[in-house]
Enzyme design. Sequence first.
Site, PDB file in Angstrom:
ATOM      1  N   LYS A 263      35.910  52.910  42.632  1.00 21.26           N
ATOM      2  CA  LYS A 263      37.190  53.133  41.949  1.00 21.26           C
ATOM      3  C   LYS A 263      37.507  54.626  41.884  1.00 21.26           C
ATOM      4  O   LYS A 263      38.672  55.026  41.909  1.00 21.26           O
ATOM      5  CB  LYS A 263      37.159  52.510  40.553  1.00 21.26           C
ATOM      6  CG  LYS A 263      36.900  51.006  40.584  1.00 21.26           C
ATOM      7  CD  LYS A 263      36.723  50.437  39.185  1.00 21.26           C
ATOM      8  CE  LYS A 263      36.157  49.037  39.232  1.00 21.26           C
ATOM      9  NZ  LYS A 263      34.726  49.006  39.636  1.00 21.26           N
ATOM     10  N   CYS A 380      33.546  43.772  34.849  1.00 20.27           N
ATOM     11  CA  CYS A 380      33.346  42.684  35.814  1.00 20.27           C
ATOM     12  C   CYS A 380      32.725  41.496  35.094  1.00 20.27           C
ATOM     13  O   CYS A 380      31.707  40.949  35.496  1.00 20.27           O
ATOM     14  CB  CYS A 380      32.495  43.130  37.004  1.00 20.27           C
ATOM     15  SG  CYS A 380      30.968  43.962  36.516  1.00 20.27           S
TER      16      CYS A 380
END
Length: 440
Positions: A263, A380
Amino acid sequence: MANNWKKTARGTALLVLENVFDKAAYTNIALNHVLKSSAMSSKDKALVTELVYGTVARKITLEWYLAHYIADRDKLEPWVYYLLMVSFYQLLYLDKIPAHAVVNDAVAIAKNRGNKQGAEKLVNAVLRRASKEPLPDPSSIKRKNKRLSVLYSVPVWLVKKLSEQYGEDRAIAILASLYVRNKASIRVTHPEKIEEIAAATGAIPSQLSPVGLVKSSGQFAASAYFTDGEITIQDESSQLVAPTLAIKGDEQILDACAAPGGKTVHMASYLTSGHITALDLYEHKLELIEENARRLHVADKISTQKLDASTVHENFESDSFDKILVDAPCSGIGLIRRKPDIKYNKNNQDFSTLQEIQLQILDSVCQTLRKGGIITYSTCTIFDEENFQVIEKFLETHPNFEQVKLSHPEESIVKNGCIAISPEQYQTDGFFIGQVKRIL
């Protein structure tokens, strides 16, 4: 086979499983370590991978079957039990391997591995019986949670938790989806090249990410596009994080829990004169971020620093950052398809502890954000305690912040102004993204 059983696919799989079950090694790390130094053919390496991941993923199911053939597993040496587990996995789930081959290979390993007589006789007797007689049927288990636990090889507490949050039908859909093969997915770093790269790699566009490509399987990392930094391996759900920050190019950005950097480098791709400070607790993980940044040609946009994200406010001035990403440490339950050992290494008590850590990090980083700045919070995992509840509790204790409602063309993944993806919807990782803005 006397001296070579360790070099066979099944022998190698057994050694990896011993490492995973006895020493709590991570499946992916233990497997990669062994395969890297192995001279096996690619076909045999693929079989080892299948046997290891399959046996770990189906562990509870396999133990239930074995209980019908073995009165007391504690009387067996652990390696004998694991050999039976991996053999049952082959008998139950791999239809291309004939039963007699499974039995013969297991007996040969037992004969040459054992330091006392008897192991090969037991292995032979159990596997011959299992391959010739009708197998017990887990769908006959009367208690519903126990039945689902055995059918889908997840602990009973996880069955209950999924059912409580999602309802029974969706919980079962989520559990069943964990056995759908993981897609290979990539992010294309130059969106204008997406059609060219799709054609060259045989991939198709992602349903969720405008810069994502997917295929049912494949070694994208072997491609020249990967080496040249034109693609990077990243799950489709994870690709949705950086765009939520609406990066203009000149911002000072904090990535509070950055490793391995997927990211971070995505955010850096939007920068012109801006800069990202990427933090992690461990040196070796910071090196992964730097390696990623060099390959994707954004190393000049990123500085790494070894730091605990819950101490950010002690190390940076107030008003230091325009935008902050907190990709928080979490239970990782959304990754079970790729990392099946996660489901055995957690328990129901983890979630409250993790929520405390997640809130500590948000409380620390928010003190370094400029007025008008935004924090994107992602995990997640698929449970409310680590997701919606974290956003709610943060806002309750920080009146100078408000929620920013996120949207996505696929409305099925938008809930209460956040993006929440469970694994069965698009066969991706389970994922959550929420956002808050400093207003005072």
